[in-house]
Design a protein around this motif. Structure first.
Motif, PDB file in Angstrom:
ATOM      1  N   THR A 101      13.559  -2.162  -5.285  1.00 48.94           N
ATOM      2  CA  THR A 101      12.981  -2.893  -6.417  1.00 48.94           C
ATOM      3  C   THR A 101      11.750  -2.198  -6.998  1.00 48.94           C
ATOM      4  N   ARG A 105      11.805  -0.425 -10.705  1.00 43.06           N
ATOM      5  CA  ARG A 105      10.912  -0.964 -11.736  1.00 43.06           C
ATOM      6  C   ARG A 105      10.013   0.131 -12.303  1.00 43.06           C
ATOM      7  N   GLU A 140      16.565  -9.789  -7.035  1.00 43.50           N
ATOM      8  CA  GLU A 140      15.524  -8.928  -7.593  1.00 43.50           C
ATOM      9  C   GLU A 140      16.117  -7.931  -8.585  1.00 43.50           C
ATOM     10  N   SER A 143      16.660  -9.216 -11.985  1.00 43.76           N
ATOM     11  CA  SER A 143      15.438  -9.534 -12.742  1.00 43.76           C
ATOM     12  C   SER A 143      14.774  -8.302 -13.356  1.00 43.76           C
ATOM     13  N   GLN A 145      14.129  -5.372 -15.766  1.00 40.18           N
ATOM     14  CA  GLN A 145      14.458  -5.045 -17.153  1.00 40.18           C
ATOM     15  C   GLN A 145      14.663  -3.539 -17.318  1.00 40.18           C
TER      16      GLN A 145
END
Length: 340
Positions: A101, A105, A140, A143, A145
């Motif tokens: 994650t 990100r 996760e 979620s 983007q």
């Protein structure tokens, strides 16, 4: 191959990444376990400083990597300058599940096209802890983007080592299509467009002798990926060795297909469906396994507590409390024993 980089997280992700490195992809391995890193015959390896493994503890991995995360990212960026990056990891483990994650990100925020490849556990044989990790990792992922295509390899479908090899072969076959035909081609820009599409993605790869519509649909629905649960899709790419194949018949099997890329290849048929919805029924099974196990544990504990009732002793055997006349000093008791 030179336009795509590979990051293998944890033991599982590293095993798949190593298969990509064997095909000359630029690859880096990240792990909390020195032993797992040493078992990989790769060039670029990053060990999380001070870590001795993860023991399926996602939070622990984050704590271990907190201080050195900027250094980890800097090393990854120095090794993999490519814009398109596959991030491979087991959703049910500790290292890959935990680090995926923050890495995804960060890389997405700086403009990289990240392609997550998450391995789902077989809940029938894996532990409740593994299922808890898988469920949370998927939550996760959903979620984040700006992700590209997400591949969900399902260990419930086949032997995990076979799945690993099949995925590498299928992905590599699509990325390096041998199509140069007057009947049509899927160029690299179109392939990148498909792999940049958010949502889940599946690939089907067939020999020339098995390239009918029914064969292709069977390969898409019964491959190494989590089962397709919705017919809604965004992109369809078909490079077929069967020139008589009507690609619109494949597109009609899905709903809302925005665009279709088609081409003719020599020996194999490669089909990619991108922009699929997440397989929520499959993911829900991880939650169910976890909750059922926790409930069974609680029931066992409550049962043991209820049957162990305190016994009523005889009154003359009850301990008599001594009332000291002066405050007791623990040190005095110790000294008294030493002086006797």
């Amino acid at each position: 191959r030179e336009q795509f980089g590979i990051i293998g997280l944890g033991a599982c992700g590293s095993n798949i990444a190593n298969l990509f490195e064997a095909k000359s992809y630029t690859t880096v391995y990240v792990n909390t376990s020195k032993e797992d890193l040493e078992s990989i015959k790769g060039v670029h390896k990053i060990h999380i400083s001070g870590a001795e493994g993860a023991a399926k503890d996602r939070r622990r991995v984050l704590q271990l990597a907190t201080e050195t995360f900027p250094d980890i990212i800097a090393k990854i960026e120095s090794i993999i300058p490519q814009k398109y990056i596959l991030v491979l990891f087991s959703s049910s483990g500790g290292t890959g599940s935990g680090l995926s994650t923050p890495i995804l990100r960060y890389l997405s925020q700086i403009g990289k096209v990240c392609i997550p490849v998450a391995i789902l556990p077989d809940e029938k044989v894996e532990s409740a802890k593994a299922c808890e990790n898988a469920y949370n990792a998927c939550a996760e992922l959903m979620s984040i983007q700006g992700l590209g295509a997400t591949f969900l390899l399902d260990n419930a479908n086949e032997d995990k080592f076979i799945i690993n090899q099949k995925f590498v072969n299928e992905f590599d076959a699509f990325l390096n299509l041998k199509n140069s035909s007057v009947y049509g081609n899927i160029d690299m820009a179109e392939r990148k467009q498909v792999l940049s599409c958010p949502g889940t993605t599946v690939i089907g790869k067939l020999s020339k002798s098995k390239s009918t519509t029914s064969d292709i649909m069977h390969s898409l629905h019964n491959g190494i990926y989590a089962k397709i649960e919705s017919k809604i899709a965004y992109y369809l790419a078909i490079s077929t060795s069967n020139r008589s194949l009507d690609t619109t018949s494949i597109a009609k099997e899905f709903v809302g297909v925005y665009d279709v890329f088609s081409g003719v290849s020599e020996a194999t048929t490669v089909t990619v469906v991108a922009g699929l919805q997440w397989p929520m029924k499959r993911i829900e099974k991880f939650k169910n396994k976890f909750e059922e196990t926790v409930q069974n544990i609680n029931n066992t504990i409550n049962h043991q507590t209820s049957i162990m009732q305190p016994l009523q002793g005889l009154s003359f055997m009850e301990r008599q409390t001594i009332q000291p006349t002066t405050p007791v000093n623990p040190r005095d008791i110790l000294l008294g024993l030493l002086n006797n």
